[in-house]
Write a protein that holds these residues in place. Structure first.
Motif, short mmCIF file in Angstrom:
data_model
loop_
_atom_site.label_atom_id
_atom_site.label_comp_id
_atom_site.label_asym_id
_atom_site.label_seq_id
_atom_site.Cartn_x
_atom_site.Cartn_y
_atom_site.Cartn_z
N LYS A 72 -26.07 -1.41 49.09
CA LYS A 72 -26.61 -0.87 50.33
C LYS A 72 -25.80 -1.35 51.54
O LYS A 72 -25.46 -0.56 52.44
N ALA A 73 -25.49 -2.65 51.56
CA ALA A 73 -24.73 -3.20 52.68
C ALA A 73 -23.32 -2.61 52.72
O ALA A 73 -22.79 -2.28 53.80
N PHE A 74 -22.70 -2.48 51.55
CA PHE A 74 -21.35 -1.93 51.49
C PHE A 74 -21.31 -0.50 52.01
O PHE A 74 -20.44 -0.14 52.82
N LEU A 75 -22.23 0.33 51.57
CA LEU A 75 -22.24 1.74 51.99
C LEU A 75 -22.52 1.86 53.49
O LEU A 75 -21.94 2.71 54.16
N TYR A 76 -23.38 1.01 53.99
CA TYR A 76 -23.66 1.01 55.43
C TYR A 76 -22.40 0.67 56.22
O TYR A 76 -22.06 1.34 57.20
N GLU A 77 -21.70 -0.37 55.79
CA GLU A 77 -20.51 -0.80 56.52
C GLU A 77 -19.39 0.23 56.40
O GLU A 77 -18.65 0.46 57.36
N MET A 78 -19.25 0.84 55.23
CA MET A 78 -18.26 1.90 55.06
C MET A 78 -18.53 3.04 56.03
O MET A 78 -17.62 3.54 56.72
N ASP A 79 -19.77 3.46 56.12
CA ASP A 79 -20.13 4.56 57.01
C ASP A 79 -19.92 4.17 58.47
O ASP A 79 -19.42 4.96 59.27
N ARG A 80 -20.27 2.92 58.83
CA ARG A 80 -20.10 2.47 60.21
C ARG A 80 -18.64 2.50 60.62
O ARG A 80 -18.29 2.97 61.71
N ARG A 81 -17.76 2.01 59.75
CA ARG A 81 -16.33 1.96 60.10
C ARG A 81 -15.74 3.36 60.23
O ARG A 81 -14.91 3.60 61.12
N HIS A 82 -16.16 4.26 59.38
CA HIS A 82 -15.64 5.63 59.47
C HIS A 82 -16.19 6.33 60.72
O HIS A 82 -15.46 7.05 61.41
N THR A 83 -17.45 6.11 61.00
CA THR A 83 -18.05 6.73 62.19
C THR A 83 -17.38 6.25 63.46
O THR A 83 -17.15 7.03 64.40
N ASN A 84 -17.03 4.97 63.49
CA ASN A 84 -16.41 4.38 64.69
C ASN A 84 -14.88 4.43 64.66
O ASN A 84 -14.23 3.83 65.52
N HIS A 85 -14.33 5.11 63.65
CA HIS A 85 -12.88 5.26 63.53
C HIS A 85 -12.16 3.91 63.53
O HIS A 85 -11.14 3.72 64.20
N GLU A 86 -12.67 3.00 62.74
CA GLU A 86 -12.08 1.67 62.63
C GLU A 86 -11.18 1.56 61.40
O GLU A 86 -10.96 0.46 60.90
N ILE A 87 -10.65 2.67 60.93
CA ILE A 87 -9.87 2.68 59.70
C ILE A 87 -8.39 2.87 60.03
O ILE A 87 -8.00 3.90 60.57
N PRO A 88 -7.53 1.89 59.73
CA PRO A 88 -6.08 2.08 59.96
C PRO A 88 -5.54 3.20 59.08
O PRO A 88 -6.09 3.51 58.02
#
Length: 837
Positions: free
Chosen positions: A812-828
């Motif tokens: 649950k924590a992993f999926l939340y953080e994955m979604d947060r980073r993609h939503t905020n465009h924090e992916i190099p």
């Protein structure tokens, strides 16, 4: 004229329908289905079969069977959509019978089963693949189901080219479609039910007679030899279709072909279930209440066994699975220990005997598969250690006596090497793999010292006292040299680097790799377990774990300084946390290791970008057997682990009993069971039964060499109120209840530490964000550009919830953080960096 137009439209419709057969899935189709088995990888792959096949059958993410000689693929619905079987599972969670189900837009339910098993009277190395597809109509009105099967050489999409598919599907080969099978040059590829609705030579062209592949424009990726089934189902009715495929196309008139046609699906499914239950559950067993972990242990053993091969010269060997069809000596300890832990001494013996055969005249155990053309001491200590493990577990005196001369040569290699080397270590090496440095690899020397200590124990057991004394003196010198090498290169933060004394990295090395591909953490953290190089509380151990952890991504280790995830080397870190008594961290990382598996618990190596698309490079697909072996051995070590006494060379070799436990395993009425488990000390059985007030442990041992002490580590989330034991001298030390080897009963009364559950979810999020991020390259030498991670929490993420630290919370924590980073465009953007092993 009207009839002609209708015919043209019908043909055009067929062409349009079949043109969609190559998988072209949308991003939305790869979304996780919470109702299906968790699968980390977006394009998953697993295997079916039995041990020691000549080839393996890969079951792809799109539900195809790929043998390296041909593929059998499936499509469904009126518009013939390719199957997407990403979140498939194995029967009962671990038996290698693939299960997958889905619905089409009309409401028809499809269920697929796949397994492989050798036929009675046929070669055991040549399993036959069985597929059953069942279509069901759950509605109250009639409905129509469509299923199509087709073959091809190999689709260039997350497959492993380990066969002859290009030869099979070449221009001058002739394909024919008999009443119940498709053949190439008279060799049967697959069988199908006779009641097919239509047969197609290629997309949109019905089959009329045998044809040359060149005449139809068929290449290795072209679907051909298709059979389509159209079935009208009454309300609540169902129908099954059975297909069979050999690993290698076989003469249509051969006994194997005849046996395939007559083989009963249900009979061979039952044989498969019975076979694997005997293989996995007949000897030592471990039972854990958390199903995902319990299934994962058994499935991992299956994956290791399915990575065995029989080669053309009829020799048998362990391999590293789909990505590496070779025998690597560096993976031998974990492969061997996985087998020893389950009581399969025969499989362990096969591994160590093959390793000993690779000894060089100078005594070096030489890992030819890893060397890249040179001669390096990459696995020397691994094999000395593995020899010791085999002896301590089995007490096969004939084996040890036979191989002791080899052990003597191996120790002489260490002695000669450190006498010649200016640093008193094994010879320096070039950038061959893993750490990718030029110089004295820390890991090579750590393993060699550990292997030397095991050799001393073996010499003592054979009463070679003078040899053992000489080797003990050598061990003292060698250990001192290693410690000097650590001191020479240790960082200010206490980080023990990948090399000892001086070493070269990047473009300054012989192979001249860019810096970001060099100096990668691998086994340099193996300072406590199993090596016992340093005391567990030494500041260098603390500093090394902290330094490497800062480079984690998604809760596991990374490779190339954060560019790629590397799943199974995370086990190296977990072992150190376990040995140091940091159970919470060991458990957290263990759950992340399990999280990064496919839906049949298949593990991968690397080539996955952190926080990106969960896609592994197509040339390095799972299952990776070393990853499976590490997961299996870790699970066992959490419940039973031998540690101390400098690898047992001295007194103080203890048996740790259930040293890492999850709250999810200690619910009232649940039990953790260890049955007939081999250890260095003998065969152990134990059962921890939880109750409202605490737990009871019942312990039984048949010792061959009793441990100094038994240590039960008090779970980090429990406050011990009291304990009673039939060992009247039991005491508490270092958060462990220390017991004599003769104890049989331990009764525990404890209660939860409330603060240990508070904000577990938030702590996971903080852990992700505290890690560094690879954001690019800098300078002509292409140094990794690293963004330093810092902990933070957003509003609402820390709400005081008492989440149990278990697999579901971590997911649950992993999926939340994955979604947060993609939503905020924090992916190099990693796409510009080459995919290289």
């Amino acid at each position: 004229m009207k009839k002609i137009i209708i015919s043209i439209l019908a043909i055009f419709s067929c062409v349009m329908t079949f043109a969609q057969k190559n998988p072209a899935f949308t991003k939305d189709q790869f979304r996780d289905d919470a109702n299906k088995e968790w699968c980390y990888l977006k394009r998953s792959a697993t295997v079916i079969g039995v041990p020691f096949q000549r080839k393996i059958t890969l079951v792809t993410y799109d539900g195809s069977l790929s043998t390296g000689n041909a593929e059998l693929s499936f499509f469904y619905g009126k518009d013939m959509k390719p199957v997407l079987a990403r979140q498939k599972n194995w029967l009962d969670g671990w038996i290698p019978i693939v299960e997958y189900s889905w619905n089409d837009s009309t409401g028809i339910n499809y269920q697929m089963e796949m397994f492989a098993f050798p036929l009675e009277g046929q070669p055991q190395t040549e399993s036959v693949n069985f597929v059953k597809i069942t279509v069901s109509n759950p509605s109250d009105v009639s409905n129509t189901a469509f299923i199509t099967a087709a073959t091809r050489g190999m689709l260039d999409d997350y497959r492993s080219d380990f066969g002859n598919c290009k030869k099979q599907f070449s221009a001058n080969r002739v394909m024919s479609m008999e009443e119940d099978n498709v053949a190439i040059d008279g060799e049967m590829v697959y069988t199908f039910p006779t009641e097919s609705w239509r047969k197609y030579a290629i997309d949109g062209e019905e089959y009329t007679k045998p044809f040359f592949m060149k005449d139809k424009g068929i290449d290795v990726q072209t679907p051909c030899g298709s059979v389509e089934y159209r079935t009208v189902l009454a309300p609540h009715a169902s129908k099954s279709f059975i297909f069979k495929m050999s690993l290698t196309p076989t003469d249509q008139k051969s006994s194997l072909a005849m046996a395939m046609k007559s083989a009963d699906y249900e009979e061979y499914k039952a044989k498969t279930i019975d076979f694997w239950k005997k293989e996995i559950c007949s000897n030592a067993t471990f039972s854990i209440p958390e199903k995902r972990i319990n299934d994962g242990y058994k499935a991992s053993l299956v994956h290791v066994m399915l990575a065995t091969r029989t080669f053309d010269d009829d020799t048998k060997s362990q391999t590293d699975g789909v990505p590496y069809q070779a025998f690597f000596l560096t993976s031998a300890p974990q492969m061997e220990l996985a087998y020893l832990g389950m009581g399969r001494n025969d499989m362990a013996k096969m591994i160590i005997e093959r390793a000993v055969k690779q000894q060089e005249p100078d005594g070096l155990y030489f890992d030819r598969s890893l060397a890249h053309g040179g001669t390096i001491p990459a696995a020397h200590g691994h094999i000395l250690y593995a020899l010791g493990c085999y002896w301590f577990y089995t007490h096969d005196r004939a084996f040890l006596t036979k191989n002791f001369p080899s052990i003597e040569k191996a120790v002489d290699y260490i002695r000669t090497s450190i006498e010649k080397d200016s640093c008193g270590l094994l010879p320096p090496t070039y950038q061959y793999d893993n750490e990718m440095i030029d110089g004295h690899y820390a890991s090579n020397n750590f393993w060699a010292l550990t292997g030397l200590r095991f050799a001393i124990r073996m010499a003592k057991d054979l009463h070679h006292d003078s040899i053992a004394e000489s080797w003990t003196s050598l061990e003292e010198t060698y250990h001192t040299n290693i410690l000097k090498g650590i001191e020479a290169m240790v960082g200010k933060d206490g980080y023990v680097r990948t090399g000892l004394f001086s070493f070269k990295t990047g473009k300054a090395t012989k192979r001249g790799f860019p810096e970001f591909r060099s100096d990668c953490d691998w086994e340099n953290m193996l300072l406590v377990y199993p090596t016992e190089i340093l005391p567990k509380d030494h500041p260098y151990v603390t500093g090394t774990l902290r330094h490497i952890r800062k480079g984690y991504g998604e809760g596991i280790m990374t490779y190339r300084h954060g560019l790629h995830l590397h799943q199974y080397i995370t086990a190296n870190m977990i072992e150190q946390y376990m040995a140091r008594g940091e159970s919470e961290q060991a458990l957290t990382d263990f759950y992340h290791l399990a999280l990064h598996c496919g839906s049949t618990y298949e593990g991968f190596e690397n080539m996955v970008w952190p926080w990106q698309d969960r896609e592994v490079a197509s040339f390095c697909i799972p299952p990776h057997a070393w990853a499976s072996a590490k997961l299996a051995v870790l699970t066992r070590n959490f419940l039973l682990c031998e540690m101390g006494g400098k690898g047992g060379m001295e007194k103080g070799r203890d048996l740790y009993l259930m040293s890492v436990l999850s709250e999810d395993w200690l619910k009232n009425g649940d039990s953790i069971v260890v049955k007939n488990a081999p250890t260095e000390m003998g065969v152990i059985s134990a059962k921890l039964s939880s109750n409202e007030d605490g737990a009871t442990i019942r312990y039984k041992a048949d010792y061959s060499n009793a441990p100094d002490k038994i240590k039960f580590r008090i779970p980090y989330f429990k406050k011990l109120k009291s304990f009673e034991s039939d060992d009247t001298h039991a005491y508490i030390e270092d958060d462990c209840i220390v017991l004599s080897p003769s104890f049989t009963r331990l009764d525990l009364k404890w209660e939860d530490k409330n603060d240990k559950f508070k904000d577990n979810y938030a702590k996971l999020l903080e852990g992700y964000r505290d890690c560094n991020v690879f954001v690019g390259l800098k300078g002509e030498d292409e140094w990794p550009d690293i963004k330093i991670g810092k902990q933070f929490l957003l509003k609402g993420e820390k709400d005081g919830r008492h989440d149990i630290l278990n697999f579901d919370t971590v997911r649950k924590a992993f999926l939340y953080e994955m979604d947060r980073r993609h939503t905020n465009h924090e992916i190099p953007d990693f796409t510009k960096y080459p995919e290289v092993l």
